[in-house]
Enzyme design. Structure first.
Site, mmCIF file in Angstrom:
data_model
loop_
_atom_site.group_PDB
_atom_site.id
_atom_site.type_symbol
_atom_site.label_atom_id
_atom_site.label_comp_id
_atom_site.label_asym_id
_atom_site.label_seq_id
_atom_site.Cartn_x
_atom_site.Cartn_y
_atom_site.Cartn_z
ATOM 1 N N LEU A 163 0.855 -1.175 0.031
ATOM 2 C CA LEU A 163 0.133 0.136 -0.003
ATOM 3 C C LEU A 163 0.801 1.305 0.025
ATOM 4 O O LEU A 163 1.800 1.424 0.815
ATOM 5 C CB LEU A 163 -1.045 0.036 1.211
ATOM 6 C CG LEU A 163 -1.534 1.201 1.415
ATOM 7 C CD1 LEU A 163 -2.967 1.155 0.350
ATOM 8 C CD2 LEU A 163 -2.347 1.357 2.859
ATOM 9 N N HIS A 164 0.399 2.137 -0.732
ATOM 10 C CA HIS A 164 1.144 3.678 -0.701
ATOM 11 C C HIS A 164 0.166 4.391 -1.348
ATOM 12 O O HIS A 164 -0.711 4.194 -2.106
ATOM 13 C CB HIS A 164 2.385 3.522 -1.812
ATOM 14 C CG HIS A 164 2.263 3.140 -3.073
ATOM 15 N ND1 HIS A 164 1.997 1.818 -3.312
ATOM 16 C CD2 HIS A 164 1.915 3.600 -4.234
ATOM 17 C CE1 HIS A 164 1.787 1.554 -4.552
ATOM 18 N NE2 HIS A 164 1.813 2.858 -5.157
#
Length: 193
Positions: A150-151
């Site tokens: 995730l980012h």
């Protein structure tokens, strides 16, 4: 009407092979970006949810300059995008290798949100953008280049920044080297509140 170009042709009237025109002067200028082929080809992108070879898991072990890290928190860090949409394109990333936004702990979610705010403050101080695109591309189908970790993207925007180059030339013009951009934003990063 002009006659066919015969450069490299072996018989009069015969056309040259297309590759023979490479380097022949014409009215166009070209911006070569061969480093983009690494990204397009998927090199370095994790192929599964496995943590090994995940760039977002490996970046924190590097120096800030080498990893393009702008700021480090307890649970997340801010890093320049190696393939930016615009100059100063940051990503806020949890250290923990998770793929889905719903997997964030409340503390990770709070610090991720704080880092987005701090990214905006630092970018405004360093580059005076007129606006921002902020978002998460969740999953491969949602457009995530590295879906396994995730980012969140923080992309500074200026009036007229989407000119003809990306649209017609499929090329982005970045006026500053990434290490110089990282240093400016890191210097402008706000102190913890």
């Amino acid at each position: 009407m002009t006659a066919p170009v015969e450069s490299g042709a072996s018989h009069p009237g015969e056309l040259a092979e297309p590759y023979e025109f490479a380097g022949v002067p014409d009215a166009f200028q070209r911006l070569w970006t061969p480093h983009r082929m690494v990204y397009i080809g998927g090199e370095g992108k994790p192929q599964s949810d496995a943590e090994h070879h995940c760039p977002f898991c490996e970046i924190p072990s590097r120096s800030d300059d080498d990893g393009l890290i702008v700021a480090r928190g307890e649970l997340v860090f801010a890093v320049l995008n190696l393939y930016p949409y615009n100059p100063g394109h940051l990503m806020t990333v949890p250290y923990r290798h998770i793929a889905d936004f719903t997997e964030l702990t409340p503390d990770e979610g709070a610090e991720l949100s704080l880092f987005v705010q701090q990214s905006m403050i630092a970018l405004r101080a360093a580059a005076n953008p007129m606006g921002f695109n902020i978002g998460i591309n969740q999953g491969v189908v949602g457009g995530a280049g590295i879906a396994a970790h995730l980012h969140q993207h923080v992309v500074p925007r200026w009036g007229g920044d989407m000119n003809f180059m990306p649209i017609v030339g499929h090329t982005r013009v970045l006026p500053q080297l990434l290490h110089e951009t990282r240093a400016l934003i890191a210097e402008a990063w706000p102190a913890t509140r």
